[in-house]
Design a protein around this motif. Structure first.
Motif, PDB file in Angstrom:
ATOM      1  N   PHE A  67       0.822  -1.207   0.000  1.00  0.00           N
ATOM      2  CA  PHE A  67       0.000   0.000   0.000  1.00  0.00           C
ATOM      3  C   PHE A  67       0.856   1.256   0.000  1.00  0.00           C
ATOM      4  O   PHE A  67       1.987   1.253   0.472  1.00  0.00           O
ATOM      5  CB  PHE A  67      -0.925   0.003   1.223  1.00  0.00           C
ATOM      6  N   ASP A  68       0.237   2.344  -0.469  1.00  0.00           N
ATOM      7  CA  ASP A  68       0.910   3.642  -0.480  1.00  0.00           C
ATOM      8  C   ASP A  68       0.591   4.465   0.758  1.00  0.00           C
ATOM      9  O   ASP A  68       1.252   5.469   1.018  1.00  0.00           O
ATOM     10  CB  ASP A  68       0.488   4.419  -1.733  1.00  0.00           C
ATOM     11  N   GLY A  69      -0.429   4.078   1.522  1.00  0.00           N
ATOM     12  CA  GLY A  69      -0.822   4.794   2.723  1.00  0.00           C
ATOM     13  C   GLY A  69      -1.835   3.997   3.512  1.00  0.00           C
ATOM     14  O   GLY A  69      -2.344   2.970   3.044  1.00  0.00           O
ATOM     15  N   LEU A  70      -2.123   4.468   4.721  1.00  0.00           N
ATOM     16  CA  LEU A  70      -3.034   3.783   5.640  1.00  0.00           C
ATOM     17  C   LEU A  70      -4.005   4.788   6.246  1.00  0.00           C
ATOM     18  O   LEU A  70      -3.596   5.857   6.688  1.00  0.00           O
ATOM     19  CB  LEU A  70      -2.240   3.125   6.770  1.00  0.00           C
ATOM     20  N   VAL A  71      -5.294   4.407   6.278  1.00  0.00           N
ATOM     21  CA  VAL A  71      -6.314   5.195   6.960  1.00  0.00           C
ATOM     22  C   VAL A  71      -6.867   4.338   8.090  1.00  0.00           C
ATOM     23  O   VAL A  71      -7.226   3.174   7.892  1.00  0.00           O
ATOM     24  CB  VAL A  71      -7.453   5.613   6.009  1.00  0.00           C
ATOM     25  N   LEU A  72      -6.927   4.943   9.285  1.00  0.00           N
ATOM     26  CA  LEU A  72      -7.499   4.293  10.465  1.00  0.00           C
ATOM     27  C   LEU A  72      -8.767   5.045  10.857  1.00  0.00           C
ATOM     28  O   LEU A  72      -8.698   6.089  11.485  1.00  0.00           O
ATOM     29  CB  LEU A  72      -6.498   4.313  11.623  1.00  0.00           C
ATOM     30  N   PRO A  73      -9.945   4.519  10.457  1.00  0.00           N
ATOM     31  CA  PRO A  73     -11.195   5.132  10.892  1.00  0.00           C
ATOM     32  C   PRO A  73     -11.396   4.895  12.386  1.00  0.00           C
ATOM     33  O   PRO A  73     -10.833   3.957  12.961  1.00  0.00           O
ATOM     34  CB  PRO A  73     -12.266   4.404  10.077  1.00  0.00           C
ATOM     35  N   GLY A  74     -12.242   5.708  12.990  1.00  0.00           N
ATOM     36  CA  GLY A  74     -12.487   5.578  14.425  1.00  0.00           C
ATOM     37  C   GLY A  74     -13.701   4.748  14.756  1.00  0.00           C
ATOM     38  O   GLY A  74     -14.005   3.752  14.098  1.00  0.00           O
ATOM     39  N   GLY A  75     -14.410   5.217  15.763  1.00  0.00           N
ATOM     40  CA  GLY A  75     -15.417   4.432  16.435  1.00  0.00           C
ATOM     41  C   GLY A  75     -14.756   3.969  17.720  1.00  0.00           C
ATOM     42  O   GLY A  75     -13.549   3.713  17.732  1.00  0.00           O
ATOM     43  N   VAL A  76     -15.492   3.871  18.792  1.00  0.00           N
ATOM     44  CA  VAL A  76     -14.876   3.498  20.065  1.00  0.00           C
ATOM     45  C   VAL A  76     -14.382   2.054  20.046  1.00  0.00           C
ATOM     46  O   VAL A  76     -13.258   1.753  20.434  1.00  0.00           O
ATOM     47  CB  VAL A  76     -15.854   3.718  21.246  1.00  0.00           C
ATOM     48  N   ALA A  77     -15.209   1.126  19.590  1.00  0.00           N
ATOM     49  CA  ALA A  77     -14.854  -0.292  19.629  1.00  0.00           C
ATOM     50  C   ALA A  77     -13.772  -0.652  18.618  1.00  0.00           C
ATOM     51  O   ALA A  77     -12.910  -1.494  18.890  1.00  0.00           O
ATOM     52  CB  ALA A  77     -16.095  -1.151  19.403  1.00  0.00           C
ATOM     53  N   ASN A  78     -13.802  -0.039  17.440  1.00  0.00           N
ATOM     54  CA  ASN A  78     -12.884  -0.397  16.367  1.00  0.00           C
ATOM     55  C   ASN A  78     -11.408  -0.369  16.802  1.00  0.00           C
ATOM     56  O   ASN A  78     -10.730  -1.391  16.744  1.00  0.00           O
ATOM     57  CB  ASN A  78     -13.142   0.507  15.159  1.00  0.00           C
ATOM     58  N   PRO A  79     -10.866   0.766  17.243  1.00  0.00           N
ATOM     59  CA  PRO A  79      -9.455   0.771  17.628  1.00  0.00           C
ATOM     60  C   PRO A  79      -9.179  -0.024  18.897  1.00  0.00           C
ATOM     61  O   PRO A  79      -8.070  -0.536  19.080  1.00  0.00           O
ATOM     62  CB  PRO A  79      -9.127   2.256  17.813  1.00  0.00           C
ATOM     63  N   ASP A  80     -10.178  -0.158  19.766  1.00  0.00           N
ATOM     64  CA  ASP A  80      -9.978  -0.959  20.969  1.00  0.00           C
ATOM     65  C   ASP A  80      -9.766  -2.423  20.606  1.00  0.00           C
ATOM     66  O   ASP A  80      -8.909  -3.102  21.182  1.00  0.00           O
ATOM     67  CB  ASP A  80     -11.168  -0.795  21.918  1.00  0.00           C
ATOM     68  N   ILE A  81     -10.515  -2.908  19.633  1.00  0.00           N
ATOM     69  CA  ILE A  81     -10.334  -4.286  19.163  1.00  0.00           C
ATOM     70  C   ILE A  81      -9.007  -4.418  18.419  1.00  0.00           C
ATOM     71  O   ILE A  81      -8.256  -5.372  18.638  1.00  0.00           O
ATOM     72  CB  ILE A  81     -11.520  -4.707  18.265  1.00  0.00           C
ATOM     73  N   LEU A  82      -8.698  -3.459  17.541  1.00  0.00           N
ATOM     74  CA  LEU A  82      -7.461  -3.530  16.761  1.00  0.00           C
ATOM     75  C   LEU A  82      -6.226  -3.535  17.648  1.00  0.00           C
ATOM     76  O   LEU A  82      -5.270  -4.270  17.386  1.00  0.00           O
ATOM     77  CB  LEU A  82      -7.374  -2.361  15.770  1.00  0.00           C
ATOM     78  N   ARG A  83      -6.219  -2.738  18.708  1.00  0.00           N
ATOM     79  CA  ARG A  83      -5.011  -2.669  19.540  1.00  0.00           C
ATOM     80  C   ARG A  83      -4.769  -3.945  20.326  1.00  0.00           C
ATOM     81  O   ARG A  83      -3.680  -4.157  20.845  1.00  0.00           O
ATOM     82  CB  ARG A  83      -5.039  -1.440  20.448  1.00  0.00           C
ATOM     83  N   GLY A  84      -5.785  -4.810  20.377  1.00  0.00           N
ATOM     84  CA  GLY A  84      -5.619  -6.114  21.011  1.00  0.00           C
ATOM     85  C   GLY A  84      -5.182  -7.206  20.057  1.00  0.00           C
ATOM     86  O   GLY A  84      -4.991  -8.352  20.456  1.00  0.00           O
ATOM     87  N   ASP A  85      -4.993  -6.878  18.791  1.00  0.00           N
ATOM     88  CA  ASP A  85      -4.594  -7.854  17.769  1.00  0.00           C
ATOM     89  C   ASP A  85      -3.176  -7.526  17.307  1.00  0.00           C
ATOM     90  O   ASP A  85      -2.965  -6.524  16.621  1.00  0.00           O
ATOM     91  CB  ASP A  85      -5.581  -7.800  16.598  1.00  0.00           C
ATOM     92  N   GLU A  86      -2.213  -8.351  17.675  1.00  0.00           N
ATOM     93  CA  GLU A  86      -0.811  -8.063  17.375  1.00  0.00           C
ATOM     94  C   GLU A  86      -0.539  -7.945  15.880  1.00  0.00           C
ATOM     95  O   GLU A  86       0.291  -7.147  15.458  1.00  0.00           O
ATOM     96  CB  GLU A  86       0.123  -9.102  17.994  1.00  0.00           C
ATOM     97  N   ARG A  87      -1.247  -8.704  15.049  1.00  0.00           N
ATOM     98  CA  ARG A  87      -1.048  -8.585  13.595  1.00  0.00           C
ATOM     99  C   ARG A  87      -1.462  -7.200  13.111  1.00  0.00           C
ATOM    100  O   ARG A  87      -0.779  -6.602  12.286  1.00  0.00           O
ATOM    101  CB  ARG A  87      -1.835  -9.653  12.840  1.00  0.00           C
ATOM    102  N   ALA A  88      -2.575  -6.683  13.628  1.00  0.00           N
ATOM    103  CA  ALA A  88      -3.046  -5.350  13.244  1.00  0.00           C
ATOM    104  C   ALA A  88      -2.069  -4.284  13.733  1.00  0.00           C
ATOM    105  O   ALA A  88      -1.733  -3.353  12.990  1.00  0.00           O
ATOM    106  CB  ALA A  88      -4.446  -5.098  13.794  1.00  0.00           C
ATOM    107  N   VAL A  89      -1.615  -4.409  14.959  1.00  0.00           N
ATOM    108  CA  VAL A  89      -0.667  -3.438  15.529  1.00  0.00           C
ATOM    109  C   VAL A  89       0.637  -3.444  14.735  1.00  0.00           C
ATOM    110  O   VAL A  89       1.188  -2.393  14.403  1.00  0.00           O
ATOM    111  CB  VAL A  89      -0.421  -3.732  17.025  1.00  0.00           C
ATOM    112  N   SER A  90       1.115  -4.628  14.385  1.00  0.00           N
ATOM    113  CA  SER A  90       2.341  -4.747  13.595  1.00  0.00           C
ATOM    114  C   SER A  90       2.159  -4.141  12.201  1.00  0.00           C
ATOM    115  O   SER A  90       3.062  -3.477  11.684  1.00  0.00           O
ATOM    116  CB  SER A  90       2.730  -6.219  13.490  1.00  0.00           C
TER     117      SER A  90
END
Length: 180
Positions: A67-90
């Motif tokens: 990819f040429d860039g990354l967009v991280l949309p919000g929502g309260v649950a969305n980033p809370d779930i993502l930060r618990g997934d090491e593949r997503a964080v990496s």
């Protein structure tokens, strides 16, 4: 330009996904919905279920190099779930390591905090994240949109859905998306 939109399987704020997505399309870019699981992503309009969207690729199948860039949309649950997934964080951390631009809105900087990429950066978010950002070594500001050029990449952040126009304009401009 291929732009990854990373979301959890559930909890993304619909307007924070669809408006930047359309801005990328309108500018001639190719948005790609990436999630931690195959299937469909359940979006929300604040606390109410909204539409679902098909996952195109999973974090286990792709890398930031695709990819040429990354967009991280919000929502309260969305980033809370993502930060618990090491593949997503990496996956998020790799965009910073490779000097690729990243844009995050509302609660999405929680994932940036988990990826340990806010140290020395100035950013904005939903106000309740300011302590988390400061504790992670970042400087929090209350601005509609903040563009932070720190190191080899650009980070664009915004506070909330009301800031989407400014967020989308900054994203398209800073990512250098141009119709071919």
């Amino acid at each position: 330009m291929r732009i990854a939109f990373l979301t959890a399987p559930e909890g993304v704020e619909q307007s924070e996904l669809t408006e930047p997505w359309q801005a990328v399309v309108d500018a001639g870019g190719e948005p790609v919905l990436v999630s931690t699981e195959r299937g469909r992503v359940q979006a929300f309009d604040h606390l109410d279920k909204a539409d679902t969207f098909p996952v195109q690729e999973t974090v286990g199948e792709v890398s930031a190099e695709s990819f040429d860039g990354l967009v991280l949309p919000g929502g309260v649950a969305n980033p809370d779930i993502l930060r618990g997934d090491e593949r997503a964080v990496s996956f998020v951390r790799d965009f910073f390591d490779q000097g690729r631009p990243v844009a995050a809105i509302c609660h999405a900087p929680w994932t940036l905090v988990e990826a340990d990429v806010v140290r020395g950066r100035v950013l904005t978010s939903w106000p309740s994240l300011r302590t988390d950002i400061r504790n992670a070594g970042g400087e929090w500001v209350d601005e509609q949109v903040r563009i932070c050029d720190h190191g080899p990449n650009t980070l664009i952040t915004s506070r909330k859905p009301d800031d989407l126009k400014a967020f989308c304009d900054a994203l398209v401009s800073e990512f250098g998306i141009k119709a071919t």
